[in-house]
Design an enzyme around this catalytic site. Sequence first.
Site, mmCIF file in Angstrom:
data_model
loop_
_atom_site.group_PDB
_atom_site.id
_atom_site.type_symbol
_atom_site.label_atom_id
_atom_site.label_comp_id
_atom_site.label_asym_id
_atom_site.label_seq_id
_atom_site.Cartn_x
_atom_site.Cartn_y
_atom_site.Cartn_z
ATOM 1 N N HIS A 285 54.123 31.786 -0.905
ATOM 2 C CA HIS A 285 54.971 32.710 -1.128
ATOM 3 C C HIS A 285 54.415 34.026 -1.589
ATOM 4 O O HIS A 285 54.667 35.048 -1.055
ATOM 5 C CB HIS A 285 55.856 32.065 -2.189
ATOM 6 C CG HIS A 285 56.849 30.986 -1.599
ATOM 7 N ND1 HIS A 285 57.570 31.380 -0.481
ATOM 8 C CD2 HIS A 285 57.016 29.789 -2.335
ATOM 9 C CE1 HIS A 285 58.556 30.428 -0.450
ATOM 10 N NE2 HIS A 285 58.083 29.291 -1.369
ATOM 11 N N HIS B 284 52.814 35.994 1.500
ATOM 12 C CA HIS B 284 54.034 36.305 2.292
ATOM 13 C C HIS B 284 54.404 37.673 1.484
ATOM 14 O O HIS B 284 54.944 38.599 2.382
ATOM 15 C CB HIS B 284 55.241 35.380 2.151
ATOM 16 C CG HIS B 284 56.109 35.614 3.261
ATOM 17 N ND1 HIS B 284 57.340 34.799 3.457
ATOM 18 C CD2 HIS B 284 56.026 36.282 4.413
ATOM 19 C CE1 HIS B 284 57.981 34.953 4.462
ATOM 20 N NE2 HIS B 284 57.361 36.278 5.035
ATOM 21 N N HIS C 76 51.422 26.031 -2.714
ATOM 22 C CA HIS C 76 52.626 26.261 -2.154
ATOM 23 C C HIS C 76 53.089 27.589 -2.543
ATOM 24 O O HIS C 76 53.602 28.454 -1.795
ATOM 25 C CB HIS C 76 53.739 25.162 -2.696
ATOM 26 C CG HIS C 76 55.312 25.566 -2.167
ATOM 27 N ND1 HIS C 76 55.748 24.883 -1.026
ATOM 28 C CD2 HIS C 76 56.299 26.376 -2.473
ATOM 29 C CE1 HIS C 76 57.095 25.314 -0.859
ATOM 30 N NE2 HIS C 76 57.433 26.350 -1.859
ATOM 31 N N GLU C 77 53.213 27.790 -3.921
ATOM 32 C CA GLU C 77 53.710 29.079 -4.282
ATOM 33 C C GLU C 77 52.727 30.279 -3.887
ATOM 34 O O GLU C 77 53.113 31.419 -3.782
ATOM 35 C CB GLU C 77 53.821 29.026 -6.162
ATOM 36 C CG GLU C 77 54.841 28.082 -6.557
ATOM 37 C CD GLU C 77 56.219 28.106 -5.953
ATOM 38 O OE1 GLU C 77 56.645 29.324 -5.550
ATOM 39 O OE2 GLU C 77 57.059 27.079 -5.966
#
Length: 744
Positions: free
Chosen positions: A520, A523, A516-517
Amino acid sequence: MNKNQFSLVLSASAISIALMTSGCSSQEEQKAEKPAKVAEVAEVEKVAVEANPLLKTWNTPFGAPPFAEIKTEHFMPAFKKAMAKHLAEVDAIVKSDSVPTFENTIEQLELSGSDLSRVARVFFNLTSTESNDEMQALQREISPMIARHTNAIQMNEALFAKVKTVFENLEKSNLNAEQIRLVKRLHNDAVRAGADLTGEDREKFAKINERISSLTTAFGQNMLNDSRNFKLVLEKTDLDGMSKSMIEAAAASAKEQGLEGKYLITLQRSSVEPFLQFSTRRDLREKAFKGWAMRGDNDNEFDNKAIVEEIVKLRAERAKLLGYKHHSDYVLSNTMASSPEAAMELLMKMWKPAVAQAEKEKAWIKEIMKEEGAKHELAAWDWRHYAEKVRKARFDLDQGEIAQYFELNNMIEAKFYVANKLFGLTFEERKDIPVYNPVVRVWEVKDAANNSIGLFFGDYYARSTKRSGAWMSSFRSQQKLAGDVKPLIINNMNLNKPAEGEATLMSYSDAVTLFHEFGHALHGLLSNVTYPTLAGTSVSRDWVEFPAQFYEHYIEQSSMLKKFARHYKTNEPMPDELIQRIKNAGTFNQGFATVEYTASALVDMAYHSMTEVDKIDVREFENKILSEYGKPDEIIMRHRSTHFSHIFAGGYSSAYYAYMWSEILDADGFNAFVEANDIFDKSTAKRLYDYVFSTGDTLNYGEAYVGFRGREPSTDALLEGRGFKASKTNTDKQAKGTSDVKTL
């Protein structure tokens, strides 16, 4: 993840719009002095700059912060110097006699405040990871300073008039789509920051912002300090049910605290949650659970109840000053959801089936308790413990068995592998990049053409100086306006550091969080925009979680588990039958997980939908709201108000629902690859890059999703993924998904 816990500070242009004072008085005073005195002052300032590493040019690889040279005493003078420089830059824009244009106003605002942004990024990253009493005292002093600086720029009528002129002449301009998007965002941000207010309302707005800044800083520090206060010290006789890796981690924590020969459970999730799952000592589970649940609510010097009340009141007042009904109306008017009603509709759509599923799960737990002859009623500190027994009984699945296959280095390799297959990225570990703690690792990231695109920092271990949770932030964001500026992105987690020479084993949910991180992080790393305000994760709350939650799906895939989930001792791949058992249990305990998450989101919405705020009894407020919704007594909020840092120390106030909103996008979005019969399908991956990972805030989010997916999202995949809607292929075992606790 705290998308940008200090977003206003970290964006040079955000500060530019938010920090609008001219600094005329200081310039006039200097003109009145004798030339010799001016020269003397200039020389002193030059020496101060040369001596302060925060203000010097960073002659390090990629211009990374020179952490070894930076001392706590360097921050205050650096902030003051950077603020003064920023004010001078803004003053030059204001005093220009030229007709306001994109080039002389908007671009200059984007370029202004770069020194302040650089200093702030280092400071606030360190206050989250290397906090101590001295840094906390400094943060309490600096936060209101920044708020005052911000307010001064926000309230600069002359600067706003120039921005407004550019905005009102957009139709006559020859600007490209990204430039138009930037002008609209800066104008909107300025209006939402009070630029249109006059007289007493302007003064009141500024005071509210400054006070909220101080309060959110105090909230975060109280939470950290109250968590540190809790210590569950165990003896050898207290370890029943704990795995070898848990015992070793508890021993290492105790040793770090000077408790040689003891075992320590802390309130870091990676420590307390496994203890609640596996310890057979109900009395100790109760102590651990209550310590965890009562963070910031212990009626001591670190109590956050009064802070919660004041923040809620001030946010309601601020929203009314801007013409909104309440804070939730203010926040959501600027998101994909667009209104509190839309957010609540989604939450309630999930709440009812989640409660129903949780009741089924509770019945299963009570069956196990009856079989074991338990004499006590089911309590909140029992749920995780008995849920593990249910998982074992119904799915023959033991979390201790699973953890042996999730070793940190293998999972890091796995997340890099996915980035390579999707986007052609490669990762080369660098040992020559400065770091703030020896455990931090750094990789140079290169694209398919072997061009460097930035640095990725990984800080994976818990420590007493570090706040809890997992998050992504940056030491520098991508942009092209000031040159080819490459991002410096960091992921933080709070895994238990094992004993020397031992492997770092993770739970399955930890592995999901790792992915998940990193979603990010990508991104931020893949951002390919011109203007810093629009770069990377500087997007709406209910869009920012989409790339991260989308990335989680890859660790759920059988092919990925077979390749990277390898036994930490034998290096044997995870057996097919274990993978199948994991899949069979994929939606187990999702009633519990969804209830505890949604309960927090509902309380967030309740706080921030109040139009009149008088006295708030935090405990009573939580109980009243959730009892009205019929929350099961045995499940508490995932984040109780007094430690709900997302909304009281971060940027998710009235937006905690965003994780679920983004889950609609990620569940539906990943199905694009499923439909292509290839989880790394090249054409689908290219659309994912073109419309999601590289675009920052340059596109309308709905249009961006349609550009990627070819249509608007459907909620069907979200319901199926949580087990609330029968799968077409497997009604009993819910074959899709493998996470028992969604990362929120």
